[in-house]
Design a protein around this motif. Structure first.
Motif, mmCIF file in Angstrom:
data_model
loop_
_atom_site.group_PDB
_atom_site.id
_atom_site.type_symbol
_atom_site.label_atom_id
_atom_site.label_comp_id
_atom_site.label_asym_id
_atom_site.label_seq_id
_atom_site.Cartn_x
_atom_site.Cartn_y
_atom_site.Cartn_z
ATOM 1 N N VAL A 116 31.308 -17.056 42.689
ATOM 2 C CA VAL A 116 31.696 -18.274 43.413
ATOM 3 C C VAL A 116 32.024 -17.892 44.850
ATOM 4 N N ASP A 117 31.329 -18.531 45.773
ATOM 5 C CA ASP A 117 31.544 -18.279 47.196
ATOM 6 C C ASP A 117 32.606 -19.185 47.796
ATOM 7 N N GLU A 118 32.670 -20.405 47.263
ATOM 8 C CA GLU A 118 33.544 -21.403 47.893
ATOM 9 C C GLU A 118 33.921 -22.470 46.877
ATOM 10 N N VAL A 119 35.166 -22.907 46.934
ATOM 11 C CA VAL A 119 35.639 -24.019 46.104
ATOM 12 C C VAL A 119 36.293 -25.022 47.044
ATOM 13 N N LEU A 120 35.822 -26.262 46.965
ATOM 14 C CA LEU A 120 36.305 -27.325 47.843
ATOM 15 C C LEU A 120 36.905 -28.444 47.011
ATOM 16 N N GLN A 121 37.932 -29.090 47.528
ATOM 17 C CA GLN A 121 38.570 -30.201 46.818
ATOM 18 C C GLN A 121 38.660 -31.417 47.717
ATOM 19 N N ASP A 122 38.354 -32.568 47.116
ATOM 20 C CA ASP A 122 38.587 -33.863 47.751
ATOM 21 C C ASP A 122 39.197 -34.755 46.673
ATOM 22 N N GLY A 123 40.499 -34.828 46.641
ATOM 23 C CA GLY A 123 41.181 -35.621 45.622
ATOM 24 C C GLY A 123 40.923 -35.071 44.237
ATOM 25 N N ASP A 124 40.361 -35.913 43.366
ATOM 26 C CA ASP A 124 40.093 -35.514 41.985
ATOM 27 C C ASP A 124 38.740 -34.848 41.799
ATOM 28 N N THR A 125 38.020 -34.624 42.897
ATOM 29 C CA THR A 125 36.712 -33.973 42.831
ATOM 30 C C THR A 125 36.821 -32.563 43.398
ATOM 31 N N VAL A 126 36.280 -31.613 42.652
ATOM 32 C CA VAL A 126 36.237 -30.219 43.079
ATOM 33 C C VAL A 126 34.783 -29.772 43.021
ATOM 34 N N VAL A 127 34.336 -29.104 44.068
ATOM 35 C CA VAL A 127 32.964 -28.598 44.142
ATOM 36 C C VAL A 127 33.015 -27.093 44.345
ATOM 37 N N ALA A 128 32.273 -26.381 43.520
ATOM 38 C CA ALA A 128 32.160 -24.929 43.644
ATOM 39 C C ALA A 128 30.719 -24.589 43.997
ATOM 40 N N VAL A 129 30.562 -23.655 44.935
ATOM 41 C CA VAL A 129 29.246 -23.216 45.379
ATOM 42 C C VAL A 129 29.153 -21.717 45.120
ATOM 43 N N GLY A 130 28.047 -21.288 44.532
ATOM 44 C CA GLY A 130 27.917 -19.874 44.247
ATOM 45 C C GLY A 130 26.511 -19.474 43.868
ATOM 46 N N THR A 131 26.423 -18.335 43.169
ATOM 47 C CA THR A 131 25.134 -17.780 42.761
ATOM 48 C C THR A 131 25.215 -17.304 41.321
ATOM 49 N N TYR A 132 24.256 -17.763 40.518
ATOM 50 C CA TYR A 132 24.079 -17.271 39.157
ATOM 51 C C TYR A 132 23.190 -16.028 39.204
ATOM 52 N N SER A 133 23.360 -15.142 38.217
ATOM 53 C CA SER A 133 22.439 -14.025 38.035
ATOM 54 C C SER A 133 22.518 -13.573 36.584
ATOM 55 N N GLY A 134 21.509 -12.870 36.169
ATOM 56 C CA GLY A 134 21.486 -12.330 34.824
ATOM 57 C C GLY A 134 20.097 -11.854 34.458
ATOM 58 N N THR A 135 19.980 -11.243 33.280
ATOM 59 C CA THR A 135 18.707 -10.751 32.763
ATOM 60 C C THR A 135 18.443 -11.424 31.424
ATOM 61 N N TYR A 136 17.284 -12.067 31.322
ATOM 62 C CA TYR A 136 16.930 -12.740 30.073
ATOM 63 C C TYR A 136 16.550 -11.682 29.039
ATOM 64 N N LYS A 137 17.228 -11.685 27.914
ATOM 65 C CA LYS A 137 17.056 -10.631 26.909
ATOM 66 C C LYS A 137 15.624 -10.537 26.391
ATOM 67 N N ALA A 138 14.980 -11.669 26.134
ATOM 68 C CA ALA A 138 13.660 -11.668 25.508
ATOM 69 C C ALA A 138 12.569 -11.107 26.423
ATOM 70 N N THR A 139 12.740 -11.222 27.753
ATOM 71 C CA THR A 139 11.707 -10.758 28.682
ATOM 72 C C THR A 139 12.129 -9.543 29.508
ATOM 73 N N GLY A 140 13.438 -9.312 29.597
ATOM 74 C CA GLY A 140 13.929 -8.235 30.445
ATOM 75 C C GLY A 140 13.879 -8.556 31.927
ATOM 76 N N ARG A 141 13.562 -9.810 32.272
ATOM 77 C CA ARG A 141 13.484 -10.216 33.677
ATOM 78 C C ARG A 141 14.822 -10.761 34.148
ATOM 79 N N ASP A 142 15.138 -10.425 35.392
ATOM 80 C CA ASP A 142 16.388 -10.941 35.938
ATOM 81 C C ASP A 142 16.113 -12.005 36.992
#
Length: 129
Positions: A70-96
């Protein structure tokens, strides 16, 4: 009492610390959790148990090292927005992959009642296909 931003930041910190109770702590009993169309787990899940089984457990089952930075978390009242990057390696293919992501949270009385994921599903699916 923590702010809505702090509540969601604690949720994300739970993943980093391996504290599943902290991950689940802000979820209302009727949380509506939506994974993006085109994402491998696309759909809407209602309730913490449905999220745990259909999202978190599925990610652990299918991916090695699946993570969110997570790079950034922003709040406006009852709304929260998080911005970031997912990553991982898919087990069945070995591709990330690496893909940008935005999470939009809605909170009521300090509890998350709605979650929506927006991500580049093509980047995720390239690791699967």
């Amino acid at each position: 009492m923590p702010t809505n931003k702090e509540i969601i930041e604690a949720h994300y910190a739970g993943f980093v610390e391996g504290d599943f109770a902290a991950v689940m702590a802000p979820f209302a009993d009727d949380i509506v959790w939506t994974e993006a169309d085109g994402f491998p787990l696309a759909g809407t899940y209602v309730g913490p148990q449905a999220v745990a089984e259909n999202v978190f457990a599925a990610l652990q089952r299918d991916w090695d090292g699946y993570a969110l930075v997570v790079d950034e978390v922003l709040q406006d009242g009852d709304t929260v927005v998080a911005v970031g990057t997912y990553s991982g390696t898919y087990k069945a293919t070995g591709r990330d992959f690496s893909a940008r992501v935005v999470h939009v949270w809605r909170l009521r009385d300090g509890m998350a009642v709605k979650f929506e994921q927006v991500t580049d599903t093509a980047m995720v699916n390239a690791a699967i296909d």
